[in-house]
Design an enzyme around this catalytic site. Structure first.
Site, PDB file in Angstrom:
ATOM      1  N   TYR A 144      36.772  34.875  32.887  1.00  0.00           N
ATOM      2  CA  TYR A 144      37.776  33.617  32.617  1.00  0.00           C
ATOM      3  C   TYR A 144      37.192  32.331  33.061  1.00  0.00           C
ATOM      4  O   TYR A 144      37.711  31.361  32.315  1.00  0.00           O
ATOM      5  CB  TYR A 144      39.093  33.808  33.574  1.00  0.00           C
ATOM      6  N   LYS A 194      32.832  49.084  34.011  1.00  0.00           N
ATOM      7  CA  LYS A 194      32.210  49.226  32.726  1.00  0.00           C
ATOM      8  C   LYS A 194      30.790  49.428  32.601  1.00  0.00           C
ATOM      9  O   LYS A 194      29.853  48.759  31.814  1.00  0.00           O
ATOM     10  CB  LYS A 194      32.775  48.457  31.463  1.00  0.00           C
ATOM     11  N   ASP A 226      38.292  52.329  30.757  1.00  0.00           N
ATOM     12  CA  ASP A 226      39.054  53.243  29.869  1.00  0.00           C
ATOM     13  C   ASP A 226      39.799  54.459  30.370  1.00  0.00           C
ATOM     14  O   ASP A 226      40.918  54.620  30.127  1.00  0.00           O
ATOM     15  CB  ASP A 226      38.159  53.347  28.487  1.00  0.00           C
ATOM     16  N   ASP A 250      43.600  42.215  35.201  1.00  0.00           N
ATOM     17  CA  ASP A 250      44.600  41.474  34.459  1.00  0.00           C
ATOM     18  C   ASP A 250      45.307  42.647  33.510  1.00  0.00           C
ATOM     19  O   ASP A 250      46.644  42.778  33.559  1.00  0.00           O
ATOM     20  CB  ASP A 250      44.134  40.249  33.609  1.00  0.00           C
ATOM     21  N   ASP A 254      49.143  44.856  34.831  1.00  0.00           N
ATOM     22  CA  ASP A 254      50.383  44.862  33.746  1.00  0.00           C
ATOM     23  C   ASP A 254      50.520  46.400  33.613  1.00  0.00           C
ATOM     24  O   ASP A 254      51.760  46.744  33.581  1.00  0.00           O
ATOM     25  CB  ASP A 254      49.940  44.272  32.604  1.00  0.00           C
TER      26      ASP A 254
HETATM   27  C1  IPM Z   1      48.381  37.043  35.106  1.00  0.00           C
HETATM   28  C2  IPM Z   1      48.484  36.243  33.750  1.00  0.00           C
HETATM   29  C3  IPM Z   1      47.459  34.940  33.458  1.00  0.00           C
HETATM   30  C4  IPM Z   1      46.254  35.732  33.749  1.00  0.00           C
HETATM   31  C5  IPM Z   1      47.857  34.317  32.376  1.00  0.00           C
HETATM   32  C6  IPM Z   1      49.126  33.742  32.162  1.00  0.00           C
HETATM   33  C7  IPM Z   1      46.881  32.823  32.419  1.00  0.00           C
HETATM   34  O1  IPM Z   1      48.639  37.185  32.707  1.00  0.00           O
HETATM   35  O2  IPM Z   1      48.526  36.469  36.190  1.00  0.00           O
HETATM   36  O3  IPM Z   1      48.106  38.148  35.283  1.00  0.00           O
HETATM   37  O4  IPM Z   1      45.755  36.193  32.858  1.00  0.00           O
HETATM   38  O5  IPM Z   1      45.613  35.764  34.825  1.00  0.00           O
HETATM   39 MG    MG Z   2      48.238  39.287  33.183  1.00  0.00          MG
END
Ligand code: IPM
Ligand code: MG
Length: 361
Positions: A144, A194, A226, A250, A254
């Site tokens: 990032y 990885k 993975d 990240d 999710d």
């Molecule tokens: C998160 C989001 C952010 C990230 C984006 C919106 C910049 O997806 O907080 O997980 O990638 O960190």
């Molecule tokens: Mg995210």
């Protein structure tokens, strides 16, 4: 004791769910005979209208003068994504705050509430076993923020590139957060990497294994990313703490969230060294339901509980909030996003009120 909180409701459902979180905090003030000072500040599209900037200096100053940041959400409707108001809003607001305050440790719990198992994306024979995972994500380094990044050349030879880099200091400090957290939980750390392909990740594993030596009481399991993505769907119950770099964290956070079935339930904490932190719900700004008083306030309320725990050392109060949320769910109260078909759902305000009722009980 007086604690200063920078309150950044942001866009979409941010302001309405934030209101409920502040009411919960008001109640905590009464119960514990203490004082919170809220300082409101603009961020995201809401800040754009006033300052033509998603993260104005005035907001940064309010955050600097506070003990913690309580953040709502930023972002607008998909159809307007390319307008000036919304372009880059998440990166400008979130990455800006993470960098400005050195919020290197991102804690994202993904816990399956038995009362909500029906909403999980998992097959029932898997979700029935339950899981309680903490994703510990490095938040201010890796791909990032690595330099250089950019574009070069033109035509068919034009290239775009990012750099994935981690220093020993960065890996060590996030690994410590993961092992410390595991110590207070189920004493297991899966370090996600990885290392079969990426030099950065060979180094990551090396450094994590140095840190591991200081935690003989915690089980350490290295796992390729993975495989981890797959294992999460097959048997999430095997995980306790998942230690990840910025990008893998990240993605996997999710995925773990989806397994719980309810994005509107998940809080998060982004911590700096020391006690400063930023606390925000895991879901987005949900512009499609903004202003309708139907959004689920639980993620925002649980984020304020994390603030009490990590920034204010008020673990008992935090657990009180968590218990009130769990009781409210067990009693069958639901907002629309987590409602079984055919059942009646509560408004944002009604849900907040139920939780507050259970707080004082
Ligand atoms: C998160 C989001 C952010 C990230 C984006 C919106 C910049 O997806 O907080 O997980 O990638 O960190
Ligand atoms: Mg995210």
């Amino acid at each position: 004791m007086k604690k200063k909180i920078a309150v950044l409701p942001g866009d979409g459902i941010g302001p309405e769910v934030m209101n409920q979180a502040l009411k919960v905090l008001d109640k905590i003030q009464d119960i514990y005979d203490m004082e919170f000072e809220y300082k409101l500040a603009l961020v995201g599209g809401a800040a754009w209208d006033e300052y033509q900037c998603h993260l104005p200096e005035s907001t940064l100053n309010i955050c600097r003068a506070s003990d913690a940041i309580l953040f709502g959400s930023v972002g607008g409707p998909v159809a307007e994504q390319n307008s000036e108001r919304w372009r880059g809003v998440e990166v400008n607001s979130l990455l800006g705050l993470r960098k400005a305050f050195g919020l290197y440790a991102n804690l994202r719990p993904a816990k399956l509430y038995p009362a909500l198992a029906f909403a999980s994306s998992l097959r029932q024979d898997i979700s029935r076993k339950g899981f309680d995972i903490l994703v510990v994500r490095e938040l201010t380094g890796g791909i990032y923020f690595g330099q250089p990044k950019g574009r070069r050349g033109s035509g068919d030879d034009e290239q775009a590139f990012d750099t994935m880099a981690y220093s020993r200091r960065e890996v060590r400090r996030i690994a410590k957060v993961a092992f410390e957290a595991a110590r207070k939980r189920n004493k297991k750390v899966h370090s996600i990497d990885k290392a079969n392909v990426l030099t950065t990740m060979v180094f990551w594993r090396e450094v994590v294994e140095e840190v591991m030596k200081d935690y003989p009481d915690v089980e350490y399991i290295p796992m390729y990313v993975d495989n981890a993505a797959m294992q999460l769907t097959r048997n999430p119950g095997q995980f306790d703490v998942m230690l990840c770099g910025n990008m893998f964290g990240d993605i996997l956070s999710d995925e773990a969230a989806a397994l719980t079935g309810s994005l509107g339930m998940l809080p998060s904490a982004s911590l700096a060294e020391g006690s400063f932190g930023m606390y925000e719900p895991g879901g987005g700004s949900a512009p499609d339901i903004a202003g309708q008083n139907i959004a689920n306030p639980i993620a925002q309320i649980l984020s304020s509980a994390m603030m009490l725990k990590y920034s204010f050392d008020m673990t008992e109060a935090a657990e009180k909030i968590e218990a009130a949320v769990e009781k409210t769910l067990n009693d069958g109260y639901r907002t629309g996003d987590i409602c079984e078909e055919g059942k009646k759902s509560l408004t944002t305000e009604e849900m907040g009120a139920k939780i507050i009722e259970n707080l004082s009980a």
